[in-house]
Design a protein around this motif. Structure first.
Motif, PDB file in Angstrom:
ATOM      1  N   ILE A   1       9.695   3.375  -4.904  1.00  0.00           N
ATOM      2  CA  ILE A   1       9.251   4.308  -4.798  1.00  0.00           C
ATOM      3  C   ILE A   1       8.719   4.553  -3.147  1.00  0.00           C
ATOM      4  O   ILE A   1       7.187   3.531  -3.541  1.00  0.00           O
ATOM      5  CB  ILE A   1       8.071   5.039  -5.435  1.00  0.00           C
ATOM      6  N   LYS A   2       9.277   5.474  -2.372  1.00  0.00           N
ATOM      7  CA  LYS A   2       8.162   5.198  -1.605  1.00  0.00           C
ATOM      8  C   LYS A   2       6.779   6.483  -1.386  1.00  0.00           C
ATOM      9  O   LYS A   2       7.195   7.703  -1.511  1.00  0.00           O
ATOM     10  CB  LYS A   2       8.845   5.602   0.180  1.00  0.00           C
ATOM     11  N   ILE A   3       5.427   6.089  -1.423  1.00  0.00           N
ATOM     12  CA  ILE A   3       4.682   6.609  -1.379  1.00  0.00           C
ATOM     13  C   ILE A   3       4.210   7.889  -0.588  1.00  0.00           C
ATOM     14  O   ILE A   3       4.464   7.625   0.269  1.00  0.00           O
ATOM     15  CB  ILE A   3       2.982   6.001  -1.671  1.00  0.00           C
ATOM     16  N   ASP A   4       4.647   9.236  -1.488  1.00  0.00           N
ATOM     17  CA  ASP A   4       4.119  10.813   0.012  1.00  0.00           C
ATOM     18  C   ASP A   4       2.625  10.734  -0.295  1.00  0.00           C
ATOM     19  O   ASP A   4       1.924  11.534   0.132  1.00  0.00           O
ATOM     20  CB  ASP A   4       5.391  11.714  -0.862  1.00  0.00           C
ATOM     21  N   GLU A   5       2.205  10.886  -1.841  1.00  0.00           N
ATOM     22  CA  GLU A   5       1.049  12.024  -1.973  1.00  0.00           C
ATOM     23  C   GLU A   5       0.129  10.928  -2.910  1.00  0.00           C
ATOM     24  O   GLU A   5       0.883  10.242  -4.262  1.00  0.00           O
ATOM     25  CB  GLU A   5       1.163  13.056  -2.157  1.00  0.00           C
ATOM     26  N   ILE A   6      -1.163  10.616  -3.082  1.00  0.00           N
ATOM     27  CA  ILE A   6      -2.035  10.108  -4.407  1.00  0.00           C
ATOM     28  C   ILE A   6      -2.805  11.161  -4.645  1.00  0.00           C
ATOM     29  O   ILE A   6      -3.222  11.643  -3.544  1.00  0.00           O
ATOM     30  CB  ILE A   6      -2.627   8.799  -3.701  1.00  0.00           C
ATOM     31  N   ASP A   7      -3.088  11.249  -6.263  1.00  0.00           N
ATOM     32  CA  ASP A   7      -4.365  12.142  -6.623  1.00  0.00           C
ATOM     33  C   ASP A   7      -4.856  10.554  -6.567  1.00  0.00           C
ATOM     34  O   ASP A   7      -3.910  10.386  -8.034  1.00  0.00           O
ATOM     35  CB  ASP A   7      -3.450  13.095  -7.720  1.00  0.00           C
TER      36      ASP A   7
ATOM     37  N   ALA B   1       0.833  -1.107   0.315  1.00  0.00           N
ATOM     38  CA  ALA B   1       0.296  -0.503  -0.541  1.00  0.00           C
ATOM     39  C   ALA B   1       0.822   0.544  -0.051  1.00  0.00           C
ATOM     40  O   ALA B   1       0.180   2.424  -0.566  1.00  0.00           O
ATOM     41  CB  ALA B   1      -0.775   0.227   0.933  1.00  0.00           C
ATOM     42  N   ASN B   2       2.240   1.009   0.520  1.00  0.00           N
ATOM     43  CA  ASN B   2       2.933   2.346   0.527  1.00  0.00           C
ATOM     44  C   ASN B   2       3.663   2.696  -0.299  1.00  0.00           C
ATOM     45  O   ASN B   2       4.447   3.556  -0.645  1.00  0.00           O
ATOM     46  CB  ASN B   2       3.633   1.965   1.720  1.00  0.00           C
ATOM     47  N   THR B   3       3.603   1.598  -1.280  1.00  0.00           N
ATOM     48  CA  THR B   3       5.768   1.156  -2.281  1.00  0.00           C
ATOM     49  C   THR B   3       5.249   0.576  -3.903  1.00  0.00           C
ATOM     50  O   THR B   3       4.728   0.072  -3.813  1.00  0.00           O
ATOM     51  CB  THR B   3       5.831   0.112  -1.611  1.00  0.00           C
ATOM     52  N   LEU B   4       5.458   1.165  -4.322  1.00  0.00           N
ATOM     53  CA  LEU B   4       6.136   0.909  -5.885  1.00  0.00           C
ATOM     54  C   LEU B   4       7.190   0.423  -6.505  1.00  0.00           C
ATOM     55  O   LEU B   4       7.763   0.758  -5.438  1.00  0.00           O
ATOM     56  CB  LEU B   4       5.691   2.449  -6.586  1.00  0.00           C
ATOM     57  N   GLN B   5       7.487  -0.519  -7.039  1.00  0.00           N
ATOM     58  CA  GLN B   5       8.651  -0.809  -7.180  1.00  0.00           C
ATOM     59  C   GLN B   5       8.960  -1.345  -9.088  1.00  0.00           C
ATOM     60  O   GLN B   5       8.070  -1.766  -8.897  1.00  0.00           O
ATOM     61  CB  GLN B   5       8.956  -1.989  -6.430  1.00  0.00           C
ATOM     62  N   TYR B   6      10.237  -0.413  -9.575  1.00  0.00           N
ATOM     63  CA  TYR B   6      10.726  -1.394 -10.640  1.00  0.00           C
ATOM     64  C   TYR B   6      12.256  -1.632 -10.836  1.00  0.00           C
ATOM     65  O   TYR B   6      12.595  -1.078  -9.830  1.00  0.00           O
ATOM     66  CB  TYR B   6       9.839  -0.381 -11.794  1.00  0.00           C
ATOM     67  N   LEU B   7      12.130  -2.539 -12.409  1.00  0.00           N
ATOM     68  CA  LEU B   7      13.685  -3.032 -12.199  1.00  0.00           C
ATOM     69  C   LEU B   7      14.081  -1.949 -12.691  1.00  0.00           C
ATOM     70  O   LEU B   7      13.933  -1.935 -14.390  1.00  0.00           O
ATOM     71  CB  LEU B   7      13.433  -4.245 -12.631  1.00  0.00           C
ATOM     72  N   GLU B   8      15.507  -1.382 -12.899  1.00  0.00           N
ATOM     73  CA  GLU B   8      15.817  -0.331 -13.440  1.00  0.00           C
ATOM     74  C   GLU B   8      17.197  -1.058 -14.342  1.00  0.00           C
ATOM     75  O   GLU B   8      18.159  -1.530 -14.039  1.00  0.00           O
ATOM     76  CB  GLU B   8      16.206   1.052 -12.735  1.00  0.00           C
ATOM     77  N   LYS B   9      16.904  -1.566 -15.495  1.00  0.00           N
ATOM     78  CA  LYS B   9      18.043  -2.575 -16.285  1.00  0.00           C
ATOM     79  C   LYS B   9      18.577  -1.399 -17.474  1.00  0.00           C
ATOM     80  O   LYS B   9      19.480  -1.681 -18.158  1.00  0.00           O
ATOM     81  CB  LYS B   9      17.039  -2.996 -17.629  1.00  0.00           C
ATOM     82  N   THR B  10      18.605  -0.320 -17.448  1.00  0.00           N
ATOM     83  CA  THR B  10      18.786   1.211 -18.413  1.00  0.00           C
ATOM     84  C   THR B  10      19.496   2.105 -17.982  1.00  0.00           C
ATOM     85  O   THR B  10      20.471   2.290 -18.377  1.00  0.00           O
ATOM     86  CB  THR B  10      17.960   1.479 -19.665  1.00  0.00           C
ATOM     87  N   LYS B  11      19.510   2.135 -16.449  1.00  0.00           N
ATOM     88  CA  LYS B  11      20.697   2.569 -15.921  1.00  0.00           C
ATOM     89  C   LYS B  11      20.552   3.888 -16.639  1.00  0.00           C
ATOM     90  O   LYS B  11      20.944   4.608 -16.497  1.00  0.00           O
ATOM     91  CB  LYS B  11      21.688   2.726 -15.688  1.00  0.00           C
ATOM     92  N   SER B  12      19.267   4.565 -16.684  1.00  0.00           N
ATOM     93  CA  SER B  12      18.782   5.771 -18.145  1.00  0.00           C
ATOM     94  C   SER B  12      18.788   7.173 -16.837  1.00  0.00           C
ATOM     95  O   SER B  12      19.018   7.315 -15.582  1.00  0.00           O
ATOM     96  CB  SER B  12      16.990   5.582 -17.980  1.00  0.00           C
ATOM     97  N   GLU B  13      18.902   8.075 -17.743  1.00  0.00           N
ATOM     98  CA  GLU B  13      18.395   9.805 -16.922  1.00  0.00           C
ATOM     99  C   GLU B  13      17.957   9.581 -15.655  1.00  0.00           C
ATOM    100  O   GLU B  13      17.726  10.745 -14.463  1.00  0.00           O
ATOM    101  CB  GLU B  13      18.232  10.964 -17.851  1.00  0.00           C
ATOM    102  N   ALA B  14      16.516   8.511 -15.325  1.00  0.00           N
ATOM    103  CA  ALA B  14      15.694   8.989 -14.598  1.00  0.00           C
ATOM    104  C   ALA B  14      16.125   8.323 -13.707  1.00  0.00           C
ATOM    105  O   ALA B  14      16.108   8.799 -12.303  1.00  0.00           O
ATOM    106  CB  ALA B  14      14.284   8.063 -15.284  1.00  0.00           C
ATOM    107  N   TYR B  15      16.896   7.231 -13.199  1.00  0.00           N
ATOM    108  CA  TYR B  15      17.458   6.560 -12.464  1.00  0.00           C
ATOM    109  C   TYR B  15      18.513   7.678 -12.015  1.00  0.00           C
ATOM    110  O   TYR B  15      18.392   7.576 -10.367  1.00  0.00           O
ATOM    111  CB  TYR B  15      18.283   5.050 -12.757  1.00  0.00           C
ATOM    112  N   ASP B  16      19.610   8.299 -12.078  1.00  0.00           N
ATOM    113  CA  ASP B  16      20.647   9.208 -11.996  1.00  0.00           C
ATOM    114  C   ASP B  16      19.921  11.029 -11.144  1.00  0.00           C
ATOM    115  O   ASP B  16      19.847  10.883 -10.318  1.00  0.00           O
ATOM    116  CB  ASP B  16      20.930  10.083 -13.584  1.00  0.00           C
TER     117      ASP B  16
END
Length: 121
Positions: free
Chosen positions: A114-120, A46-61
């Motif tokens: 990703i620890k959820i702070d806010e939901i819309d 209920a508090n956490t989203l998770q993904y696997l970072e495979k490309t080490k992309s700009e978003a990850y940085d």
């Protein structure tokens, strides 16, 4: 979308996140946005989203440098959508990452929670 008075997903929202393609936005140190799909992103509780970072992309940085993440999932036919905001915990080769990755096709990926702070909604 309207901010909800909780930072916890309902069972219905978890199911929605896990059944739709998520898009995540971050910003770099200069404030330049980056947005893209995260096909492996799932709600793990209920508090956490998770993904696997495979490309080490700009978003990850960006996440490693403290960027907030904004993640949206939407169902186009019904126009139903949810957005969450939160901050990342990254796992690169630690015991947690090894446990998560051991039965995947991506043993060299990084695990991002990703620890959820806010939901819309």
């Amino acid at each position: 979308m309207k901010k909800l008075d909780t930072n916890k997903l309902t069972d219905k929202q978890i199911k929605f996140f896990n059944e739709h393609l998520a898009y995540m936005a971050t910003v770099n140190k200069e404030g330049k946005p980056d947005v893209g799909p995260k096909g492996s992103l799932k709600a793990i509780d209920a508090n956490t989203l998770q993904y696997l970072e495979k490309t080490k992309s700009e978003a990850y940085d960006n996440l490693k440098n403290g960027s907030e993440a904004a993640i949206v999932v939407a169902d186009v036919p019904t126009h139903k959508a949810f957005r969450v905001r939160g901050y990342a915990e990254t796992h690169e080769g630690d015991d947690y990452a090894k446990k998560i990755l051991k039965d995947t096709k991506f043993p060299n990926a990084y695990v991002v929670n990703i620890k959820i702070d806010e939901i819309d909604a």
